[in-house]
Design an enzyme around this catalytic site. Sequence first.
Site, PDB file in Angstrom:
ATOM      1  N   LYS A   1      55.867  43.485  48.989  1.00  0.00           N
ATOM      2  CA  LYS A   1      54.816  42.898  48.200  1.00  0.00           C
ATOM      3  C   LYS A   1      54.920  41.349  48.803  1.00  0.00           C
ATOM      4  O   LYS A   1      55.950  40.997  49.167  1.00  0.00           O
ATOM      5  CB  LYS A   1      54.855  43.083  46.745  1.00  0.00           C
ATOM      6  CG  LYS A   1      53.839  42.575  46.043  1.00  0.00           C
ATOM      7  CD  LYS A   1      52.695  43.842  46.123  1.00  0.00           C
ATOM      8  CE  LYS A   1      51.221  43.660  45.260  1.00  0.00           C
ATOM      9  NZ  LYS A   1      50.787  44.550  45.169  1.00  0.00           N
TER      10      LYS A   1
ATOM     11  N   ASP B   1      45.250  42.092  46.790  1.00  0.00           N
ATOM     12  CA  ASP B   1      45.813  42.453  45.509  1.00  0.00           C
ATOM     13  C   ASP B   1      45.037  41.437  44.836  1.00  0.00           C
ATOM     14  O   ASP B   1      43.772  41.010  45.325  1.00  0.00           O
ATOM     15  CB  ASP B   1      47.396  42.239  45.513  1.00  0.00           C
ATOM     16  CG  ASP B   1      47.870  42.764  43.972  1.00  0.00           C
ATOM     17  OD1 ASP B   1      47.920  43.877  43.816  1.00  0.00           O
ATOM     18  OD2 ASP B   1      48.035  42.265  42.973  1.00  0.00           O
TER      19      ASP B   1
HETATM   20  P1  NDP Z   1      40.845  41.150  41.775  1.00  0.00           P
HETATM   21  O1  NDP Z   1      41.139  39.840  42.189  1.00  0.00           O
HETATM   22  O2  NDP Z   1      39.630  41.685  42.460  1.00  0.00           O
HETATM   23  O3  NDP Z   1      40.462  41.220  40.288  1.00  0.00           O
HETATM   24  C1  NDP Z   1      41.488  40.936  39.074  1.00  0.00           C
HETATM   25  C2  NDP Z   1      40.666  40.978  37.961  1.00  0.00           C
HETATM   26  O4  NDP Z   1      41.578  40.782  36.801  1.00  0.00           O
HETATM   27  C3  NDP Z   1      39.810  39.872  37.769  1.00  0.00           C
HETATM   28  O5  NDP Z   1      38.459  40.304  36.895  1.00  0.00           O
HETATM   29  C4  NDP Z   1      40.398  38.908  37.095  1.00  0.00           C
HETATM   30  O6  NDP Z   1      39.884  37.866  36.205  1.00  0.00           O
HETATM   31  C5  NDP Z   1      41.353  39.810  36.129  1.00  0.00           C
HETATM   32  N1  NDP Z   1      42.687  38.902  35.742  1.00  0.00           N
HETATM   33  C6  NDP Z   1      43.548  38.714  36.885  1.00  0.00           C
HETATM   34  N2  NDP Z   1      44.603  37.890  36.185  1.00  0.00           N
HETATM   35  C7  NDP Z   1      44.251  37.943  34.883  1.00  0.00           C
HETATM   36  C8  NDP Z   1      44.903  37.617  33.807  1.00  0.00           C
HETATM   37  N3  NDP Z   1      46.245  37.007  34.053  1.00  0.00           N
HETATM   38  N4  NDP Z   1      44.516  37.637  32.664  1.00  0.00           N
HETATM   39  C9  NDP Z   1      43.285  38.429  32.484  1.00  0.00           C
HETATM   40  N5  NDP Z   1      42.435  38.728  33.520  1.00  0.00           N
HETATM   41  C10 NDP Z   1      43.023  38.659  34.593  1.00  0.00           C
HETATM   42  O7  NDP Z   1      42.285  42.113  41.952  1.00  0.00           O
HETATM   43  P2  NDP Z   1      42.058  43.667  41.897  1.00  0.00           P
HETATM   44  O8  NDP Z   1      41.008  44.183  41.133  1.00  0.00           O
HETATM   45  O9  NDP Z   1      42.460  44.192  43.179  1.00  0.00           O
HETATM   46  O10 NDP Z   1      43.434  43.969  41.167  1.00  0.00           O
HETATM   47  C11 NDP Z   1      43.486  44.283  39.703  1.00  0.00           C
HETATM   48  C12 NDP Z   1      44.938  44.948  39.393  1.00  0.00           C
HETATM   49  O11 NDP Z   1      44.986  46.283  40.124  1.00  0.00           O
HETATM   50  C13 NDP Z   1      46.049  44.259  39.447  1.00  0.00           C
HETATM   51  O12 NDP Z   1      47.276  44.188  38.599  1.00  0.00           O
HETATM   52  C14 NDP Z   1      46.568  44.782  40.908  1.00  0.00           C
HETATM   53  O13 NDP Z   1      48.003  44.399  41.141  1.00  0.00           O
HETATM   54  C15 NDP Z   1      46.147  46.225  40.850  1.00  0.00           C
HETATM   55  N6  NDP Z   1      46.191  47.014  41.937  1.00  0.00           N
HETATM   56  C16 NDP Z   1      45.333  46.467  43.101  1.00  0.00           C
HETATM   57  C17 NDP Z   1      44.978  47.274  43.991  1.00  0.00           C
HETATM   58  C18 NDP Z   1      44.021  47.068  45.068  1.00  0.00           C
HETATM   59  O14 NDP Z   1      43.965  48.091  45.988  1.00  0.00           O
HETATM   60  N7  NDP Z   1      43.208  46.138  45.237  1.00  0.00           N
HETATM   61  C19 NDP Z   1      45.869  48.549  44.248  1.00  0.00           C
HETATM   62  C20 NDP Z   1      46.726  48.930  43.043  1.00  0.00           C
HETATM   63  C21 NDP Z   1      46.658  48.173  41.998  1.00  0.00           C
HETATM   64  P3  NDP Z   1      39.534  36.654  36.998  1.00  0.00           P
HETATM   65  O15 NDP Z   1      38.456  36.676  37.930  1.00  0.00           O
HETATM   66  O16 NDP Z   1      39.104  35.614  35.603  1.00  0.00           O
HETATM   67  O17 NDP Z   1      40.817  35.990  37.376  1.00  0.00           O
HETATM   68  O1  2IT Z   2      49.405  47.125  44.263  1.00  0.00           O
HETATM   69  C1  2IT Z   2      48.830  48.055  45.281  1.00  0.00           C
HETATM   70  O2  2IT Z   2      49.185  49.282  45.475  1.00  0.00           O
HETATM   71  C2  2IT Z   2      48.094  47.337  46.107  1.00  0.00           C
HETATM   72  N1  2IT Z   2      47.899  46.132  46.062  1.00  0.00           N
HETATM   73  C3  2IT Z   2      47.494  47.957  47.684  1.00  0.00           C
HETATM   74  C4  2IT Z   2      48.569  47.730  48.547  1.00  0.00           C
HETATM   75  C5  2IT Z   2      48.314  48.223  49.803  1.00  0.00           C
HETATM   76  O3  2IT Z   2      48.879  48.024  50.721  1.00  0.00           O
HETATM   77  O4  2IT Z   2      47.207  48.694  49.922  1.00  0.00           O
END
Ligand code: NDP
Ligand code: 2IT
Length: 448
Positions: free
Chosen positions: A129, A169
Amino acid sequence: MAISNSYLKSVFEQVQKRNANEPEFLQAVEEVLESLEPVVEAHPEYEEVGLIERLVEPERVIYFRVPWVDDNGKTQVNRGFRVQFNSAIGPYKGGLRFHPSVYQGIIKFLGFEQIFKNSLTGLPIGGGKGGSDFDPKGKSDAEVMRFCQSFMTELCKHIGADTDVPAGDIGVGGREIGYMFGQYKRLRNEFTGVLTGKGLTYGGSLARTEATGYGLCYYTDAMLKANGKSFEGKTVVISGSGNVAIYATEKATALGAKVVALSDSNGYIYDKNGIDLDCVKQLKEVERKRIKEYAATHPDAEYHEGCSGIWTIPCDIALPCATQNEINEESAKALVKNGCFAVGEGANMPSTPEAVAVFQSNGVLFGPAKAANAGGVATSALEMSQNSMRYSWTFEEVDAKLKDIMEGIFEKCDTASKKYGHEGNYVMGANIAGFEKVADSMMAHGIV
Ligand code: NDP
Ligand code: 2IT
């Protein structure tokens, strides 16, 4: 639950001493070690070769300066990280997070979780990561580009299609991956699958954008079905409004549920008619605006400041898709009191240990992050396969593979929970099933 096995206890004490200032990392390690007690007791040879001591120590931590110039000509300096945690079963694989809260402890917790998640996918990917405390919010495209180019100027020395393959992420989506890929290609003079989540015109996979949210719903659906339930006609609350939340909303709706709430770090919207996802996509993916704006065009929707209030909305199923520790004990109790019977974690470690205990002691079906959100990285691994083949599968082909993988992950969690006498405890199931393949490989490789 606390760690009682003496070997695991002594390893965890050492982890606490060495990483005292990294609470999120300690939280993630403690949960995994608690789950591994029955496996470690069945395998005394792990202690003889210090397997767990090696598992909790990253193979490599890279920490670097990221200097860039903002639109006013002022020099800014951010911190960049890449934690290459475990390569026993494949090249390091895991996302990059750009968020002001990023420090080494966040990246280490995410990298540690990624080891087991990636193993659960059944695909050959190790755990890693990275990220930065850079905040993309409010920055111009040109500033984001200059930051990404500076970040990749250092990161490119440490990654590669067969070494370490980053992806997105929080705060890292298609725009950022594009700028980083462009800079990698320019510096290394190589067009390789060194990043995933790429655009479709330059090596990206169809369905990668949708994969984490869709995969979360496929996993949750499998968990519901195994317990005689389904999404059909259910009310769902989803936190966040980013990549994972948007595509979880899309798939939950397609499976017959009504999603009534979404949030961002400022507040949440509640729309009793069901979320108008086209509006959210326009606001978030195109205009990069706040979720508050939704209420301006939807008179029936309410907007509330603050994040935790979203868990007081009555629902059948909750899918936390924002960030770590967003559901605490109090929020978990509110969900249970209002009749919530299933939780699928889209975000990484969104429930505190106390919240998980509330869910489990109240019989809530609980799909832990490293299993439930593995669809994103699984589809990243499918992107790597397509890049190696110099070929592209159709959306339907990738989506079918994703669904298969997620159902397979649920099966693995279910089987492992039964094998060790904790039926229905999918936290233990996921940790054990993810660990077994990594442990077998580490045993085969000797002490490295
Ligand atoms: P994005 O940046 O697309 O969206 C993040 C969302 O979460 C936004 O709505 C953001 O609000 C909110 N958020 C972030 N930080 C905070 C915080 N400290 N408090 C409250 N709300 C918060 O990210 P993703 O959708 O990609 O990721 C969301 C989650 O999913 C994370 O935990 C990530 O690690 C996990 N994840 C993502 C994957 C992927 O493929 N993208 C895969 C597996 C897990 P704001 O815009 O106001 O910051
Ligand atoms: O938390 C996660 O699994 C991710 N942000 C996706 C990682 C990836 O390599 O697609």
